[in-house]
Write an enzyme that holds these catalytic residues in place. Sequence first.
Site, PDB file in Angstrom:
ATOM      1  N   HIS A   1       3.194  -4.755  -1.206  1.00 42.47           N
ATOM      2  CA  HIS A   1       2.247  -4.732  -2.328  1.00 42.47           C
ATOM      3  C   HIS A   1       0.860  -5.215  -1.868  1.00 42.47           C
ATOM      4  O   HIS A   1      -0.154  -4.540  -2.104  1.00 42.47           O
ATOM      5  CB  HIS A   1       2.783  -5.629  -3.454  1.00 42.47           C
ATOM      6  N   GLU A   2       0.831  -6.367  -1.204  1.00 43.85           N
ATOM      7  CA  GLU A   2      -0.470  -6.936  -0.793  1.00 43.85           C
ATOM      8  C   GLU A   2      -1.185  -6.019   0.193  1.00 43.85           C
ATOM      9  O   GLU A   2      -2.403  -5.860   0.134  1.00 43.85           O
ATOM     10  CB  GLU A   2      -0.275  -8.327  -0.186  1.00 43.85           C
TER      11      GLU A   2
ATOM     12  N   HIS B   1      -3.186  -3.487  -1.361  1.00 42.68           N
ATOM     13  CA  HIS B   1      -4.550  -3.945  -1.685  1.00 42.68           C
ATOM     14  C   HIS B   1      -5.425  -3.896  -0.438  1.00 42.68           C
ATOM     15  O   HIS B   1      -6.597  -3.486  -0.499  1.00 42.68           O
ATOM     16  CB  HIS B   1      -4.520  -5.391  -2.190  1.00 42.68           C
TER      17      HIS B   1
ATOM     18  N   HIS C   1      -4.234  -2.442  -8.926  1.00 45.86           N
ATOM     19  CA  HIS C   1      -2.943  -2.546  -9.594  1.00 45.86           C
ATOM     20  C   HIS C   1      -2.609  -1.284 -10.378  1.00 45.86           C
ATOM     21  O   HIS C   1      -3.490  -0.631 -10.938  1.00 45.86           O
ATOM     22  CB  HIS C   1      -2.921  -3.754 -10.532  1.00 45.86           C
TER      23      HIS C   1
END
Lengths: 402, 79
Positions: A119-120, A123, A129
């Site tokens: 997930h990170e 980014h 998101h």
Amino acid sequence: TFPLSPRWKKEDVTYRILNYTPDMLQSDVEEAIAKALQLWSSVTPLRFTRLYTGQADIMISFAAGYHGDFYSFDGPGGTLAHAYPPGNGIGGDAHFDEDENWTKFTTYNGYNLFLVAAHELGHSLGLGHSDVFGALMYPIYMAKDTRDYRLPQDDIDGIQALYGPPRESPALPTKAFAPQEPTEMTSAEAPTEVSPREEPTEMTPSKTPTRPEDCDPHLTFDAITTLRGEILFFKGSYVWRKSPYFSDIEHDTISSFWPPLAAGFDAAYEVDRKDRVVFFKDGQYWAVSGYRIEPGFPKPIQNLGFPTSVGKIDAAVHDQITKKTYFFVGNKYWSFNENTQSMERGYPRKIAADFQGIGHTVDAVLQKNGHFYFFHGSNQYEVDIKNKKLIRIMKSNSWFNC
Amino acid sequence: FPVVSEKEKEDMQLAKKYLQSFYDFKEEKNSLFKTKNLANKIREMQSFFGLEVTGELNPETLDIMKQPRCGIPDVRSYS
């Protein structure tokens, strides 16, 4: 994406692990990070190179509380990690809250580092998101089994909007020739390392091949079933969803409906009066009701009455009139009585003996509008259920308005 | 007005902190529109997570706020 859609303007992106959490073996941290990066590189032209010294594009670190940026961590729970969009300096960096308990596996007393890192690092590559529940970029941590984890379609769409698809997009091989096990990773997709030690990182990659085109004349399917009035076509980790309420075919990944079953199926069928769909993969089966996987599954297919010599089911279909389910294995089929939950006597029988014109193995069978549709390779055979006679032969993807 | 319980105070503090962190909520102490501003931010958050959009701090909204999550704001732009 983030405002102004920041992205790396190059395809070779470097990363460096600055420190480690004491919660896990260092090799497990390295593996989690490498696997997380591989999720993204498998669907883009991006390549990741690990650095051991100096400034990397993505600097990865574990820290507690205040740690030098304006977003201090908050102790156990709450915020688990954060990362910055592509850019100079802190841009692209990923920070993990050391006050959390990081784990290699998904447990209820820790957070799976691979899931959070994936997930990170999304980014770090420029994704913001997602409001799609189940997507990797959904901001809330959701514990799930990460064995054979596949990137949800929403995340693939997002990252490919920034970087495009991989340079080479191999078409999915047909079922007849391709085993469904994860494919070996090529060197072009694996994160590489620039290291004075040259220590290879162990990985168990889960490659995400490109979804075939709807109207590809060679399109084949692994399994097909109805579900609450819709028809679901399965191929690898992908689902084509044909609904009577919408004219367009919807494209999804299995993980967006049933995350633990993301690796795909061999066979599937629906018992509509029980609102139950049964999925088969290798020697196991699962029952689902809508999005919910029923407790107690998977179960071995021998529970249905198959001998141990049957290792997998090719196809399955339920006849709503007779309440019988037919299982197809090689050139034979079995009849299962859903009322008594037992195999019927006199089976298995040869498919060709009872279904005229079906003289081969079947990939999938669909029951619809009083007909059985037997799928074999890129063709489907429409058979009248009552007299079991072949009516016509069509392309497998005739359901997609091609 | 009924006396606000300690629990409700804690929940409201949690919600404000959450909305400040992830929805760019700025508490304007002297503004007459303080409550309206907070409700708008709650609505924004409820809409993002697919909850019923009420603008009120109901149990479903609080449950989401208490979940472990990524620390990147959902709406705020970076500079």
